[in-house]
Scaffold this motif. Structure first.
Motif, PDB file in Angstrom:
ATOM      1  N   VAL A 242       0.854  -1.215  -0.108  1.00 19.23           N
ATOM      2  CA  VAL A 242      -0.058   0.047  -0.193  1.00 19.23           C
ATOM      3  C   VAL A 242       0.902   1.174  -0.111  1.00 19.23           C
ATOM      4  O   VAL A 242       0.409   2.147  -0.649  1.00 19.23           O
ATOM      5  CB  VAL A 242      -0.887  -0.034   1.393  1.00 19.23           C
ATOM      6  N   ALA A 243       2.092   1.310   0.839  1.00 22.43           N
ATOM      7  CA  ALA A 243       2.844   2.643   0.675  1.00 22.43           C
ATOM      8  C   ALA A 243       3.481   2.667  -0.580  1.00 22.43           C
ATOM      9  O   ALA A 243       3.554   3.798  -1.239  1.00 22.43           O
ATOM     10  CB  ALA A 243       4.051   2.183   1.679  1.00 22.43           C
ATOM     11  N   ILE A 244       3.630   1.509  -1.343  1.00 27.20           N
ATOM     12  CA  ILE A 244       4.195   1.697  -2.919  1.00 27.20           C
ATOM     13  C   ILE A 244       2.909   2.090  -3.905  1.00 27.20           C
ATOM     14  O   ILE A 244       3.493   3.258  -4.614  1.00 27.20           O
ATOM     15  CB  ILE A 244       4.727   0.292  -3.203  1.00 27.20           C
ATOM     16  N   ALA A 245       1.939   1.628  -3.714  1.00 23.31           N
ATOM     17  CA  ALA A 245       0.975   2.195  -4.598  1.00 23.31           C
ATOM     18  C   ALA A 245       0.482   3.474  -4.238  1.00 23.31           C
ATOM     19  O   ALA A 245       0.551   4.421  -5.238  1.00 23.31           O
ATOM     20  CB  ALA A 245      -0.414   1.052  -4.212  1.00 23.31           C
ATOM     21  N   GLY A 246       0.573   3.963  -3.135  1.00 17.75           N
ATOM     22  CA  GLY A 246       0.167   5.401  -2.744  1.00 17.75           C
ATOM     23  C   GLY A 246       1.156   6.388  -3.230  1.00 17.75           C
ATOM     24  O   GLY A 246       0.900   7.140  -3.865  1.00 17.75           O
ATOM     25  N   SER A 247       2.367   5.993  -2.942  1.00 17.20           N
ATOM     26  CA  SER A 247       3.671   6.718  -3.613  1.00 17.20           C
ATOM     27  C   SER A 247       3.698   6.967  -5.059  1.00 17.20           C
ATOM     28  O   SER A 247       3.785   8.030  -5.488  1.00 17.20           O
ATOM     29  CB  SER A 247       4.966   6.279  -2.855  1.00 17.20           C
ATOM     30  N   ILE A 248       3.335   5.677  -5.643  1.00 17.39           N
ATOM     31  CA  ILE A 248       3.395   5.956  -7.253  1.00 17.39           C
ATOM     32  C   ILE A 248       2.188   6.843  -7.803  1.00 17.39           C
ATOM     33  O   ILE A 248       2.371   7.738  -8.411  1.00 17.39           O
ATOM     34  CB  ILE A 248       3.070   4.391  -7.632  1.00 17.39           C
ATOM     35  N   CYS A 249       1.197   6.784  -7.019  1.00 20.53           N
ATOM     36  CA  CYS A 249      -0.101   7.737  -7.441  1.00 20.53           C
ATOM     37  C   CYS A 249       0.480   9.146  -7.164  1.00 20.53           C
ATOM     38  O   CYS A 249       0.296   9.864  -8.029  1.00 20.53           O
ATOM     39  CB  CYS A 249      -1.248   7.462  -6.572  1.00 20.53           C
ATOM     40  N   LEU A 250       0.845   9.623  -5.876  1.00 24.17           N
ATOM     41  CA  LEU A 250       1.412  10.840  -5.586  1.00 24.17           C
ATOM     42  C   LEU A 250       2.445  11.291  -6.489  1.00 24.17           C
ATOM     43  O   LEU A 250       2.470  12.403  -6.962  1.00 24.17           O
ATOM     44  CB  LEU A 250       1.912  10.789  -4.112  1.00 24.17           C
ATOM     45  N   PHE A 251       3.627  10.541  -6.900  1.00 28.90           N
ATOM     46  CA  PHE A 251       4.618  10.981  -7.759  1.00 28.90           C
ATOM     47  C   PHE A 251       3.956  10.970  -9.389  1.00 28.90           C
ATOM     48  O   PHE A 251       4.783  11.621 -10.078  1.00 28.90           O
ATOM     49  CB  PHE A 251       5.960  10.154  -7.442  1.00 28.90           C
ATOM     50  N   GLU A 252       2.866  10.285  -9.738  1.00 31.29           N
ATOM     51  CA  GLU A 252       2.423  10.411 -10.831  1.00 31.29           C
ATOM     52  C   GLU A 252       1.825  11.893 -11.009  1.00 31.29           C
ATOM     53  O   GLU A 252       1.919  12.757 -12.009  1.00 31.29           O
ATOM     54  CB  GLU A 252       1.521   9.467 -11.269  1.00 31.29           C
ATOM     55  N   MET A 253       1.184  12.448  -9.906  1.00 36.10           N
ATOM     56  CA  MET A 253       0.678  13.485  -9.972  1.00 36.10           C
ATOM     57  C   MET A 253       2.050  14.801  -9.986  1.00 36.10           C
ATOM     58  O   MET A 253       1.671  15.667 -10.466  1.00 36.10           O
ATOM     59  CB  MET A 253      -0.111  13.854  -8.293  1.00 36.10           C
TER      60      MET A 253
END
Lengths: 261, 261
Positions: A242-253
């Motif tokens: 979940v920490a990976i998935a969340g961070s991938i989303c934030l950094f796509e932003m």
């Protein structure tokens, strides 16, 4: 500054540290927590926040990082024996350094137009801290946590956060059904079911990200009231941490905003 | 299939499990390791790999996940008392299920034209396992680890990997100075110093990613022989967790390849 030697594990100060380390209810009652390790203590002092009391060992006093702390902290330093310190510490072999601090209070209300990360039942302290660290790096300042989320001021979450806590506005015990309807910006939840691809979404404007529990995912309320977003996984694994998935989303932003900036 | 009750903690099978759990040298000598938890055991069996022996408790035998394992595993099942199992387990409160397996052997040589993830001194077992999980999801199949990397077949790395190990080709004890010169594709190392932005790089062709140690970063050799890439951090934090940074890079690669596909 004075240096005071503590020798008994029954000393009230030692019992206070142990209770702050182990009990979320005691932290809440005392409105205090523990920072462990020189990195966190220095980050706290450098953010101009006060340490209430500092604990280390005689041998560590000569270490550069502890000397640096002493230039920023002028209160009492309590010296423990190596055995007593190791018994209190949760950090293993790092340089002995443990500080008692008051929990930060902020008078802010939730800003419903601002980039926000919502943790909806994320339970592992390492995941919670890592997500705060990623949010701070991605310049998301507002964090909301539902009641099931691991207590963010616990020593383990603080450690994984690596100081991110000190630049964020965190709201705990948040009721999703009360806050979600008030947001005026897009709200996304990561989910692998019936979702749009992360990479097809325009993320250049402020938005809200909801991340769910490690095993169960996000709550039903979140899934019903937010747009489901999935990270394409060409390798076909069942899920990302979940920490990976969340961070991938934030950094796509972050990426989209850099490119359009 | 037969069910056998083990009652003594001095039983050689119990001692074998304990040594496999705790000692990297014993795992290497025996060429075996431990899978803990029903998720990993099922993932292993579903990849058509054999379990050598299985350990659980009487109460857990009736559980659906254990019954599912019994349809795929026909060898001996050893039943331990709750106390004895909890003493062996590193997983806390999850369903009792512990399997001994042979370490996979592959005859493959390193492919120097293939997408590759290199772990250069990553030490935390959780970070190593999480990176394997992200690599598998991003469809990177080849992993190289330098000698300082946490043993990838330890129970803690296996647990964080969530089964990713079983679809990857992992090479341990790799000497960077021997392998890096042989790659015919771009080699990147994440670094915050004098680096190009991740988002300005064309990642549509096969490439190599090097991730360094949690505290010290990548080795000097890696920094001298690879292109430094940084993830822009508008929040200005000093760094991201290594598993987060690596996964953001891998999924930027996924994004570019999806868009051009």
């Amino acid at each position: 500054m004075s240096i005071i030697y503590l020798e008994s594990k029954d000393n009230p100060k030692i019992k206070h540290i142990r209770a702050l380390t182990e009990q979320a209810s005691y932290r809440k009652k005392q409105q205090q927590t523990i920072l462990e390790g020189t990195h966190l203590c220095l980050a706290w002092l450098e953010a101009s926040r006060p340490i209430k009391s500092l604990f280390t060992t005689e041998a560590a006093l000569q270490h550069l990082d502890i000397e640096k702390i002493q230039t920023l902290y002028t209160g009492h330093i309590f010296i423990l024996s190596e055995v007593l310190y190791r018994d209190l510490s949760t950090l293993g072999t790092s340089l002995p350094c443990l500080a008692v601090i008051d929990l930060p209070r902020h008078q802010h209300a939730i800003d419903f137009n601002q980039d926000t990360l919502i943790l909806d039942g994320v339970q592992d302290p390492g995941n919670v801290g890592t997500l705060l660290r990623s949010a701070a790096a991605a310049n998301i300042k507002q964090i909301l946590c539902t009641p099931a989320v691991s207590s963010i001021w616990s020593p383990r979450v603080l450690r994984a956060g690596m100081g991110a806590h000190f630049s964020l506005f965190c709201f705990e015990q948040v009721d999703l059904s009360r806050v979600l309807p008030q947001f005026n910006i897009p709200v996304y939840v990561t989910s692998s079911h019936q979702s749009k691809s992360l990479y097809s979404e325009d993320l250049t404007q402020p938005c809200v990200w909801i991340l769910g529990n490690e095993g169960q995912g996000a709550s039903e309320y979140a899934l019903e009231h937010a747009q489901a977003i999935a990270i394409p996984q060409p390798g076909g694994q069942e899920s990302l941490n979940v920490a990976i998935a969340g961070s991938i989303c934030l950094f796509e932003m972050v990426r989209q905003r850099q490119i359009t900036a």
